[in-house]
Design a protein around this motif. Structure first.
Motif, PDB file in Angstrom:
ATOM      1  N   LYS A 187       0.842  -1.210   0.000  1.00  0.00           N
ATOM      2  CA  LYS A 187       0.000   0.000   0.000  1.00  0.00           C
ATOM      3  C   LYS A 187       0.878   1.263   0.000  1.00  0.00           C
ATOM      4  CE  LYS A 187      -4.220   1.758   2.058  1.00  0.00           C
ATOM      5  NZ  LYS A 187      -5.240   1.582   3.088  1.00  0.00           N
ATOM      6  N   ARG A 188       1.942   1.216   0.828  1.00  0.00           N
ATOM      7  CA  ARG A 188       2.872   2.365   0.876  1.00  0.00           C
ATOM      8  C   ARG A 188       3.541   2.569  -0.479  1.00  0.00           C
ATOM      9  NH1 ARG A 188       5.716   0.736   6.220  1.00  0.00           N
ATOM     10  NH2 ARG A 188       4.180   1.365   7.753  1.00  0.00           N
ATOM     11  N   LEU A 189       3.959   1.456  -1.079  1.00  0.00           N
ATOM     12  CA  LEU A 189       4.618   1.529  -2.389  1.00  0.00           C
ATOM     13  C   LEU A 189       3.704   2.178  -3.417  1.00  0.00           C
ATOM     14  CD1 LEU A 189       6.498  -1.851  -2.870  1.00  0.00           C
ATOM     15  CD2 LEU A 189       7.467   0.438  -2.934  1.00  0.00           C
ATOM     16  N   LYS A 190       2.434   1.794  -3.356  1.00  0.00           N
ATOM     17  CA  LYS A 190       1.453   2.335  -4.285  1.00  0.00           C
ATOM     18  C   LYS A 190       1.388   3.855  -4.159  1.00  0.00           C
ATOM     19  CE  LYS A 190      -2.535  -0.313  -5.764  1.00  0.00           C
ATOM     20  NZ  LYS A 190      -3.733  -1.012  -5.285  1.00  0.00           N
ATOM     21  N   LYS A 191       1.296   4.314  -2.880  1.00  0.00           N
ATOM     22  CA  LYS A 191       1.226   5.757  -2.634  1.00  0.00           C
ATOM     23  C   LYS A 191       2.497   6.431  -3.124  1.00  0.00           C
ATOM     24  CE  LYS A 191      -1.912   6.246   1.262  1.00  0.00           C
ATOM     25  NZ  LYS A 191      -1.993   6.464   2.707  1.00  0.00           N
ATOM     26  N   LYS A 251     -18.934  -9.470  -2.194  1.00  0.00           N
ATOM     27  CA  LYS A 251     -18.955  -8.360  -3.158  1.00  0.00           C
ATOM     28  C   LYS A 251     -18.502  -7.058  -2.493  1.00  0.00           C
ATOM     29  CE  LYS A 251     -22.024  -6.895  -6.865  1.00  0.00           C
ATOM     30  NZ  LYS A 251     -23.413  -6.842  -7.335  1.00  0.00           N
ATOM     31  N   GLU A 252     -18.974  -6.836  -1.275  1.00  0.00           N
ATOM     32  CA  GLU A 252     -18.629  -5.622  -0.537  1.00  0.00           C
ATOM     33  C   GLU A 252     -17.141  -5.634  -0.181  1.00  0.00           C
ATOM     34  OE1 GLU A 252     -20.179  -3.024  -0.252  1.00  0.00           O
ATOM     35  OE2 GLU A 252     -19.346  -1.923   1.437  1.00  0.00           O
ATOM     36  N   LEU A 253     -16.655  -6.822   0.192  1.00  0.00           N
ATOM     37  CA  LEU A 253     -15.230  -6.932   0.536  1.00  0.00           C
ATOM     38  C   LEU A 253     -14.355  -6.653  -0.693  1.00  0.00           C
ATOM     39  CD1 LEU A 253     -15.237 -10.080   2.876  1.00  0.00           C
ATOM     40  CD2 LEU A 253     -14.931  -7.702   3.554  1.00  0.00           C
ATOM     41  N   VAL A 254     -14.827  -7.135  -1.837  1.00  0.00           N
ATOM     42  CA  VAL A 254     -14.084  -6.879  -3.085  1.00  0.00           C
ATOM     43  C   VAL A 254     -14.057  -5.375  -3.353  1.00  0.00           C
ATOM     44  CG1 VAL A 254     -14.125  -7.157  -5.606  1.00  0.00           C
ATOM     45  CG2 VAL A 254     -14.528  -9.137  -4.139  1.00  0.00           C
ATOM     46  N   ARG A 255     -15.223  -4.722  -3.169  1.00  0.00           N
ATOM     47  CA  ARG A 255     -15.309  -3.278  -3.424  1.00  0.00           C
ATOM     48  C   ARG A 255     -14.352  -2.507  -2.508  1.00  0.00           C
ATOM     49  NH1 ARG A 255     -17.233   1.160  -1.633  1.00  0.00           N
ATOM     50  NH2 ARG A 255     -18.072   0.214   0.264  1.00  0.00           N
ATOM     51  N   LYS A 256     -14.363  -2.886  -1.232  1.00  0.00           N
ATOM     52  CA  LYS A 256     -13.488  -2.192  -0.273  1.00  0.00           C
ATOM     53  C   LYS A 256     -12.016  -2.469  -0.600  1.00  0.00           C
ATOM     54  CE  LYS A 256     -16.649  -2.029   3.670  1.00  0.00           C
ATOM     55  NZ  LYS A 256     -16.257  -0.963   4.592  1.00  0.00           N
ATOM     56  N   SER A 257     -11.727  -3.717  -0.983  1.00  0.00           N
ATOM     57  CA  SER A 257     -10.344  -4.081  -1.310  1.00  0.00           C
ATOM     58  C   SER A 257      -9.840  -3.282  -2.503  1.00  0.00           C
ATOM     59  CB  SER A 257     -10.239  -5.575  -1.617  1.00  0.00           C
ATOM     60  OG  SER A 257     -10.666  -6.324  -0.506  1.00  0.00           O
ATOM     61  N   ARG A 258     -10.752  -3.014  -3.434  1.00  0.00           N
ATOM     62  CA  ARG A 258     -10.379  -2.210  -4.611  1.00  0.00           C
ATOM     63  C   ARG A 258      -9.899  -0.838  -4.195  1.00  0.00           C
ATOM     64  NH1 ARG A 258     -15.274  -4.007  -8.360  1.00  0.00           N
ATOM     65  NH2 ARG A 258     -14.173  -5.510  -9.649  1.00  0.00           N
ATOM     66  N   ASN A 259     -10.445  -0.350  -3.068  1.00  0.00           N
ATOM     67  CA  ASN A 259     -10.035   0.973  -2.571  1.00  0.00           C
ATOM     68  C   ASN A 259      -8.814   0.887  -1.667  1.00  0.00           C
ATOM     69  OD1 ASN A 259     -12.151   2.226  -3.932  1.00  0.00           O
ATOM     70  ND2 ASN A 259     -13.568   1.876  -2.244  1.00  0.00           N
ATOM     71  N   GLY A 260      -8.203  -0.297  -1.621  1.00  0.00           N
ATOM     72  CA  GLY A 260      -6.965  -0.446  -0.852  1.00  0.00           C
ATOM     73  C   GLY A 260      -7.178  -0.816   0.608  1.00  0.00           C
ATOM     74  N   ASP A 261      -8.418  -1.126   0.995  1.00  0.00           N
ATOM     75  CA  ASP A 261      -8.723  -1.474   2.390  1.00  0.00           C
ATOM     76  C   ASP A 261      -8.098  -2.832   2.740  1.00  0.00           C
ATOM     77  OD1 ASP A 261      -9.903  -2.365   4.780  1.00  0.00           O
ATOM     78  OD2 ASP A 261     -11.767  -1.275   4.382  1.00  0.00           O
ATOM     79  N   ILE A 262      -7.029  -2.801   3.528  1.00  0.00           N
ATOM     80  CA  ILE A 262      -6.289  -4.023   3.848  1.00  0.00           C
ATOM     81  C   ILE A 262      -7.127  -4.967   4.717  1.00  0.00           C
ATOM     82  CG2 ILE A 262      -4.294  -4.908   5.160  1.00  0.00           C
ATOM     83  CD1 ILE A 262      -2.674  -2.574   4.078  1.00  0.00           C
ATOM     84  N   GLU A 263      -7.841  -4.402   5.664  1.00  0.00           N
ATOM     85  CA  GLU A 263      -8.649  -5.238   6.566  1.00  0.00           C
ATOM     86  C   GLU A 263      -9.711  -6.008   5.772  1.00  0.00           C
ATOM     87  OE1 GLU A 263     -11.351  -4.848  10.601  1.00  0.00           O
ATOM     88  OE2 GLU A 263     -10.545  -3.037   9.683  1.00  0.00           O
ATOM     89  N   ALA A 264     -10.338  -5.316   4.847  1.00  0.00           N
ATOM     90  CA  ALA A 264     -11.355  -5.959   4.004  1.00  0.00           C
ATOM     91  C   ALA A 264     -10.714  -7.039   3.142  1.00  0.00           C
ATOM     92  CB  ALA A 264     -12.035  -4.919   3.121  1.00  0.00           C
ATOM     93  N   ILE A 280      -6.713  -6.349  -7.963  1.00  0.00           N
ATOM     94  CA  ILE A 280      -8.144  -6.622  -7.729  1.00  0.00           C
ATOM     95  C   ILE A 280      -9.037  -5.665  -8.516  1.00  0.00           C
ATOM     96  CG2 ILE A 280      -8.441  -5.184  -5.639  1.00  0.00           C
ATOM     97  CD1 ILE A 280     -10.035  -7.735  -4.548  1.00  0.00           C
ATOM     98  N   LYS A 281      -8.496  -4.500  -8.889  1.00  0.00           N
ATOM     99  CA  LYS A 281      -9.286  -3.566  -9.701  1.00  0.00           C
ATOM    100  C   LYS A 281      -9.578  -4.154 -11.081  1.00  0.00           C
ATOM    101  CE  LYS A 281      -8.281   0.790  -7.497  1.00  0.00           C
ATOM    102  NZ  LYS A 281      -7.620   2.073  -7.518  1.00  0.00           N
ATOM    103  N   LYS A 282      -8.741  -5.119 -11.477  1.00  0.00           N
ATOM    104  CA  LYS A 282      -8.944  -5.727 -12.799  1.00  0.00           C
ATOM    105  C   LYS A 282      -9.946  -6.872 -12.759  1.00  0.00           C
ATOM    106  CE  LYS A 282      -4.620  -4.334 -14.856  1.00  0.00           C
ATOM    107  NZ  LYS A 282      -3.451  -4.717 -15.612  1.00  0.00           N
ATOM    108  N   PHE A 283     -10.371  -7.251 -11.551  1.00  0.00           N
ATOM    109  CA  PHE A 283     -11.385  -8.308 -11.454  1.00  0.00           C
ATOM    110  C   PHE A 283     -12.724  -7.698 -11.855  1.00  0.00           C
ATOM    111  CE2 PHE A 283     -14.670 -10.340  -8.678  1.00  0.00           C
ATOM    112  CZ  PHE A 283     -14.754 -11.511  -9.393  1.00  0.00           C
ATOM    113  N   ARG A 284     -13.256  -8.195 -12.997  1.00  0.00           N
ATOM    114  CA  ARG A 284     -14.461  -7.572 -13.547  1.00  0.00           C
ATOM    115  C   ARG A 284     -15.741  -8.264 -13.098  1.00  0.00           C
ATOM    116  NH1 ARG A 284     -12.568  -8.050 -19.634  1.00  0.00           N
ATOM    117  NH2 ARG A 284     -12.169 -10.093 -18.731  1.00  0.00           N
TER     118      ARG A 284
END
Lengths: 262, 195
Positions: free
Chosen positions: A74-78, B6-19, B60-64
């Protein structure tokens, strides 16, 4: 069925994907062929053993290590975004500059014609546009019709016949307090004679028909010896009142502002 | 966190590590085990499965959503494993079956009786694990997905992005090759001189 054909169907038979016809032929063959029957048993046993291999557990540190790597990622991305900006900062700056220039150019109407044209466009859009657009456009129109002369605040005259417009003449009469005390009554009398009506109070702003502008100025200079008289002519209307269509002359005025210097 | 996938995928796309960690939890053990069966080595499996998880997070952003998330995950897993094995060019290991005490005694099946039990021993499973490593990666992955994890032809077709006909023929071929390896090692009571 030949042994070579049975060998090709063996895998599908074990998986149960043969059609009824092929399945019957295959079973008939292995009933009569010990070599193929044996092949079948070996293959079947092998697959059963594969299924029994089962899973092994994840290493204990798997999730912890993955978590650390994800944070790094994540840091690398930023960092890569900042690095991109850093590497191409000249390009980024140029793009920002271009955006500002284009924005400014659009704002002053370089892409939409003259300000007056913008104002008239605004007026036409106002008739049909949304409320938001109307607000914006009306602000633009007000901006572009603001007085061009700093000498006079073109507010509506106190004895006026309506609001000022761009075809009005504006006359600034600059006099001292002593001059005002001496001539104010005469000035008002002269204006009353032009207007043909009595002015009850003594305001500092008056309106007269535009065609009397020259006469008013001559009177100031010749009779009252007031020479500091500045005229800001109309923006576009014809000087000759008679040249206007009938019925419109009353709309064009000379607005007189008396400025008393302390 | 208890969100739908689906929600976890969406959050992961935004970089959410916990999700992402919640999302990948359902798949990480299978990823690790596929890698283990493909490489035959725990440390290699660890490295590959970590790499797979990071790749999934990165891309994961490429997962359509054209396939299930699991199919996409195992496609990446299979591809990373096969690529890694190709890179090493050491995917064919010497054929040895040993344990700390020495060589396994592989039960020789009775040619006439051929009881299934004879092939279900721990030793045979171990022999299969090792013989599997003799196969080319493209056949190895077939045994792993079909016979170890029991995926259907259609699922394998989607995971590996190859047509059904190829899946069927490769599975048939992979099983034949594995059986040959076992026979060559005299692990099924057949003639060892074949190899």
């Amino acid at each position: 069925m030949k042994c070579s054909d049975a060998e090709k169907l063996l895998s599908a038979y074990i998986d149960g994907t043969l059609n009824d016809d092929d399945k019957a032929k295959f079973e008939e063959h292995i009933d009569n062929c010990s070599a193929c029957r044996r092949e079948y048993h070996i293959m079947n046993a092998m697959i059963v053993s594969c299924r029994k291999l089962g899973d092994i557990d994840l290493p204990e540190n798997f999730r912890h290590d993955l978590h650390e790597r994800l944070i790094k990622e994540k840091r690398l991305k930023k960092r890569s975004i900042y690095r991109f900006i850093g590497k191409y900062k000249a390009l980024v700056a140029a793009c920002l500059m271009l955006a500002v220039v284009l924005g400014t150019a659009a704002g002053i109407g370089l892409f939409g014609g003259s300000p007056k044209r913008s104002a008239s466009t605004a007026q036409s859009q106002k008739a049909s546009g949304s409320a938001k657009d109307e607000k914006m456009i009306s602000n633009d129109a007000k901006l572009f019709s603001a007085p061009s002369s700093p000498a006079l605040d073109r507010k509506s005259p106190e004895n006026g016949t309506g609001t000022a417009n761009s075809s009005d003449n504006f006359v600034n009469v600059n006099i001292s307090k002593a001059e005002y005390d001496k001539y104010s009554k005469d000035i008002i009398s002269f204006i009353e004679s032009i207007e043909g009506q009595k002015i009850s109070s003594t305001p500092l702003q008056y309106t007269i028909p535009k065609k009397f502008t020259s006469e008013f100025i001559s009177k100031m200079k010749d009779s009252f010896k007031i020479y500091d008289v500045m005229v800001t002519p109309a923006d576009s209307a014809p000087e000759n009142d008679d040249a206007r269509p009938k019925g419109e002359s009353a709309e064009y005025k000379a607005i007189i502002q008396i400025n008393i210097n302390e | 966190m208890n969100y739908p996938e689906k929600e976890l995928v969406r959050k992961s796309r935004n970089g959410d590590i916990e999700a992402f960690e919640s999302l990948i939890q359902s798949y990480e053990k299978r990823i690790f085990n596929i890698a283990y069966r493909m490489t035959g080595d725990r440390e290699d499996a660890y490295d590959i499965s970590q790499e797979v998880c990071i790749k999934i997070y990165k891309f994961i952003k490429k997962f359509r959503g054209d396939s299930s998330f699991g199919t996409w995950v195992y496609r990446i897993t299979s591809n990373v494993c096969i690529d890694e094995l190709r890179k090493r060019k050491a995917n064919v290991i010497p054929f040895t079956i040993t344990n700390p005490e020495g060589e396994y005694e592989i039960p020789v099946a009775d040619r006439d009786k051929l009881p299934d039990e004879a092939y279900e021993s721990k030793e045979l499973s171990e022999a299969i694990r090792l013989c599997l490593l003799q196969l080319e990666p493209k056949y190895r992955v077939m045994i792993v997905l079909k016979d170890i994890y029991g995926y259907k032809y259609e699922e394998i077709s989607k995971i590996l992005n190859i047509n059904m006909g190829t899946v069927k023929s490769r599975i048939n071929r992979a099983r034949k090759l594995l059986k040959d390896e076992l026979e060559a090692g005299n692990l099924l009571g057949t003639n060892p001189s074949k190899k």
